[in-house]
Write a protein that holds these residues in place. Structure first.
Motif, PDB file in Angstrom:
ATOM      1  N   ALA A 118      36.524  59.229 -16.791  1.00 40.40           N
ATOM      2  CA  ALA A 118      35.750  58.402 -17.728  1.00 40.40           C
ATOM      3  C   ALA A 118      34.740  57.532 -16.989  1.00 40.40           C
ATOM      4  O   ALA A 118      35.089  56.798 -16.061  1.00 40.40           O
ATOM      5  CB  ALA A 118      36.684  57.521 -18.555  1.00 40.40           C
ATOM      6  N   GLY A 119      33.468  57.633 -17.408  1.00 41.03           N
ATOM      7  CA  GLY A 119      32.418  56.803 -16.837  1.00 41.03           C
ATOM      8  C   GLY A 119      31.974  57.207 -15.448  1.00 41.03           C
ATOM      9  O   GLY A 119      31.121  56.541 -14.846  1.00 41.03           O
ATOM     10  N   VAL A 120      32.541  58.296 -14.912  1.00 41.48           N
ATOM     11  CA  VAL A 120      32.208  58.730 -13.551  1.00 41.48           C
ATOM     12  C   VAL A 120      31.429  60.038 -13.570  1.00 41.48           C
ATOM     13  O   VAL A 120      30.347  60.151 -13.005  1.00 41.48           O
ATOM     14  CB  VAL A 120      33.487  58.874 -12.682  1.00 41.48           C
ATOM     15  CG1 VAL A 120      33.137  59.400 -11.287  1.00 41.48           C
ATOM     16  CG2 VAL A 120      34.230  57.554 -12.593  1.00 41.48           C
ATOM     17  N   ASN A 121      31.999  61.050 -14.239  1.00 44.01           N
ATOM     18  CA  ASN A 121      31.357  62.369 -14.241  1.00 44.01           C
ATOM     19  C   ASN A 121      31.323  63.002 -15.626  1.00 44.01           C
ATOM     20  O   ASN A 121      31.161  64.220 -15.750  1.00 44.01           O
ATOM     21  CB  ASN A 121      32.071  63.308 -13.260  1.00 44.01           C
ATOM     22  CG  ASN A 121      33.496  63.619 -13.696  1.00 44.01           C
ATOM     23  OD1 ASN A 121      34.014  63.075 -14.680  1.00 44.01           O
ATOM     24  ND2 ASN A 121      34.151  64.488 -12.946  1.00 44.01           N
ATOM     25  N   ASP A 122      31.489  62.182 -16.670  1.00 44.24           N
ATOM     26  CA  ASP A 122      31.630  62.723 -18.016  1.00 44.24           C
ATOM     27  C   ASP A 122      30.480  62.365 -18.958  1.00 44.24           C
ATOM     28  O   ASP A 122      30.610  62.486 -20.177  1.00 44.24           O
ATOM     29  CB  ASP A 122      32.952  62.262 -18.632  1.00 44.24           C
ATOM     30  CG  ASP A 122      32.974  60.743 -18.896  1.00 44.24           C
ATOM     31  OD1 ASP A 122      32.236  60.002 -18.196  1.00 44.24           O
ATOM     32  OD2 ASP A 122      33.730  60.315 -19.785  1.00 44.24           O
ATOM     33  N   CYS A 123      29.364  61.934 -18.411  1.00 42.98           N
ATOM     34  CA  CYS A 123      28.231  61.523 -19.238  1.00 42.98           C
ATOM     35  C   CYS A 123      27.392  62.747 -19.645  1.00 42.98           C
ATOM     36  O   CYS A 123      27.468  63.797 -19.003  1.00 42.98           O
ATOM     37  CB  CYS A 123      27.347  60.537 -18.477  1.00 42.98           C
ATOM     38  SG  CYS A 123      28.239  59.058 -17.941  1.00 42.98           S
ATOM     39  N   TYR A 155      41.105  55.484 -11.859  1.00 40.52           N
ATOM     40  CA  TYR A 155      40.295  56.293 -12.757  1.00 40.52           C
ATOM     41  C   TYR A 155      40.962  56.345 -14.130  1.00 40.52           C
ATOM     42  O   TYR A 155      42.182  56.200 -14.256  1.00 40.52           O
ATOM     43  CB  TYR A 155      40.139  57.718 -12.228  1.00 40.52           C
ATOM     44  CG  TYR A 155      39.313  57.833 -10.968  1.00 40.52           C
ATOM     45  CD1 TYR A 155      37.983  57.448 -10.947  1.00 40.52           C
ATOM     46  CD2 TYR A 155      39.869  58.346  -9.800  1.00 40.52           C
ATOM     47  CE1 TYR A 155      37.219  57.560  -9.790  1.00 40.52           C
ATOM     48  CE2 TYR A 155      39.108  58.458  -8.636  1.00 40.52           C
ATOM     49  CZ  TYR A 155      37.798  58.067  -8.648  1.00 40.52           C
ATOM     50  OH  TYR A 155      37.048  58.174  -7.506  1.00 40.52           O
ATOM     51  N   GLN A 156      40.142  56.592 -15.139  1.00 37.99           N
ATOM     52  CA  GLN A 156      40.654  56.653 -16.504  1.00 37.99           C
ATOM     53  C   GLN A 156      40.328  57.998 -17.132  1.00 37.99           C
ATOM     54  O   GLN A 156      39.325  58.638 -16.789  1.00 37.99           O
ATOM     55  CB  GLN A 156      40.042  55.534 -17.361  1.00 37.99           C
ATOM     56  CG  GLN A 156      40.332  54.132 -16.852  1.00 37.99           C
ATOM     57  CD  GLN A 156      41.811  53.794 -16.861  1.00 37.99           C
ATOM     58  OE1 GLN A 156      42.502  54.085 -17.854  1.00 37.99           O
ATOM     59  NE2 GLN A 156      42.308  53.205 -15.788  1.00 37.99           N
ATOM     60  N   PRO A 183      38.933  60.218 -20.160  1.00 38.20           N
ATOM     61  CA  PRO A 183      37.981  59.975 -21.253  1.00 38.20           C
ATOM     62  C   PRO A 183      38.677  59.987 -22.616  1.00 38.20           C
ATOM     63  O   PRO A 183      39.772  60.538 -22.771  1.00 38.20           O
ATOM     64  CB  PRO A 183      37.013  61.157 -21.141  1.00 38.20           C
ATOM     65  CG  PRO A 183      37.196  61.699 -19.775  1.00 38.20           C
ATOM     66  CD  PRO A 183      38.624  61.444 -19.410  1.00 38.20           C
ATOM     67  N   GLY A 210      34.893  61.523 -26.276  1.00 36.76           N
ATOM     68  CA  GLY A 210      34.096  61.750 -25.071  1.00 36.76           C
ATOM     69  C   GLY A 210      34.284  63.161 -24.532  1.00 36.76           C
ATOM     70  O   GLY A 210      33.317  63.804 -24.091  1.00 36.76           O
TER      71      GLY A 210
END
Length: 356
Positions: free
Chosen positions: A277-282, A313-314, A316, A320
């Protein structure tokens, strides 16, 4: 101080040189076993008997093989078949079982049995620990000890099969370690599992982060296994952040080698992509990934992050995850979401470590 690329190269050389001085019977073909029994002064047909007792009946000692003459059995009782012992066993609510297996030298590895109504999959390890040090993976946090021998890989499948009292149908090389840094023993294990245990190569998946030139080398063997390449990032800068070994192997070069693999084998490549989440999932990451993968036979497996203690890390949100899926589908990339089994037993993707 040794660089990451130097360390990877050293491990690769080491994997080529390793052999098992104890010459265990597990991992041998029926022809090898026949030669061995003849060298012991026994008739050749006992090789087929030995093969059956090792691979179908699960013999752990030659003294267990009651069709052999008692006197000969006793004389060779100490000759190693080389089976592991179950050090610890953890059952998740979904029926997935994590095994900590103790090897002959005392090292501990993990294997996972994943059952469904129609299949039993074993996630096998190829190394004790892992040198790749992926930032989101528990195995990489523990460092690297050594490669597994062929018989130690095969043993994991037999152990799970015996414990479930059910035939293994599928194998995934997604446990501890980087298979392409132990390529000779992994190829030997695939051959044994196919020819001696009787599991089709098409039911096997080999997962790799990507070692330069090794995917091309794998293609030359013309195996029927599925190749799964762990990308986890849509650009080189992010991939280096998440996977330290990526510094030695540019993403464009890796994708190029995968395209060549498809051309040489006619088999599609699966790409593993852990969603953080917020790292490689945009959305821009989905667009970048699609640009890399257009134009050749491939499939993307999205894996929502499975938590480990060392990093924060979380995973998504469901929305998402679906947005990422939709973005890839809109660009005509074949994609599916793989929710890992065994999460509650720390047996899911990225959670394996040699501890309870």
């Amino acid at each position: 101080m040794q660089s990451q690329s130097d360390e990877t190269a050293a491990i690769a050389v080491e994997s080529r040189q390793e052999s098992n001085s104890s010459s265990p019977l597990l991992g041998c073909s029926v022809a090898d076993l026949t030669s061995w029994v003849k060298s012991q002064g026994q008739p050749g047909y006992r090789g087929q008997q030995l093969h059956q007792w090792i691979y179908q009946k699960g013999a752990r000692s030659l003294s267990d093989i009651t069709v052999f003459p008692k006197q000969w059995r006793e004389s060779v009782a100490d000759f190693p078949i080389c089976r592991s012992t179950i050090h610890y066993r953890s059952v998740a609510p979904d029926g997935t079982i994590k095994y900590l297996l103790r090897l002959a030298d005392g090292q501990i590895i993990e294997a996972v049995g994943i059952p469904t109504d129609k299949r039993l999959t074993v996630c096998v390890s190829s190394q004790v620990g892992c040198p790749m040090a992926c930032d989101f993976c528990a195995t990489g946090k523990g460092g690297f000890t050594r490669n597994l021998a062929r018989h130690e890989i095969v043993d994991q499948v037999l152990t799970v099969q015996e414990d479930f009292q059910r035939r293994v149908s599928h194998i995934v090389f997604m446990g501890m370690g980087e298979p392409l840094l132990n390529v000779d023993n992994v190829l030997g294990a695939i051959k044994c599992l196919n020819e001696d245990v009787g599991i089709g190569q098409r039911m096997m998946t080999l997962s790799t982060v990507g070692i330069r030139d090794r995917i091309r080398e794998l293609a030359e063997h013309q195996l029927q296994v599925t190749l799964a390449v762990s990308l986890h990032a849509s650009n080189q800068a992010l991939r280096k952040q998440l996977i330290p070994s990526a510094r030695a192997y540019d993403l464009d070069d890796l994708i190029s080698e995968c395209r060549e693999y498809v051309q040489l084998t006619g088999r599609r490549v699966s790409f593993e992509y852990i969603l953080l989440a917020g790292v490689n999932d945009c959305p821009e990451h989905a667009d970048e990934l699609a640009r890399h993968l257009r134009g050749f036979q491939c499939h993307v497996n999205l894996i929502p992050y499975n938590p480990i203690q060392e990093v924060d890390y979380q995973r998504p949100t469901p929305n998402g995850i679906q947005a990422f899926v939709a973005a890839l589908k809109n660009q005509h990339i074949a994609v599916s979401v793989r929710y890992s089994r065994g999460l509650e037993a720390d047996a899911a993707c990225g959670q394996l470590r040699a501890s309870k």
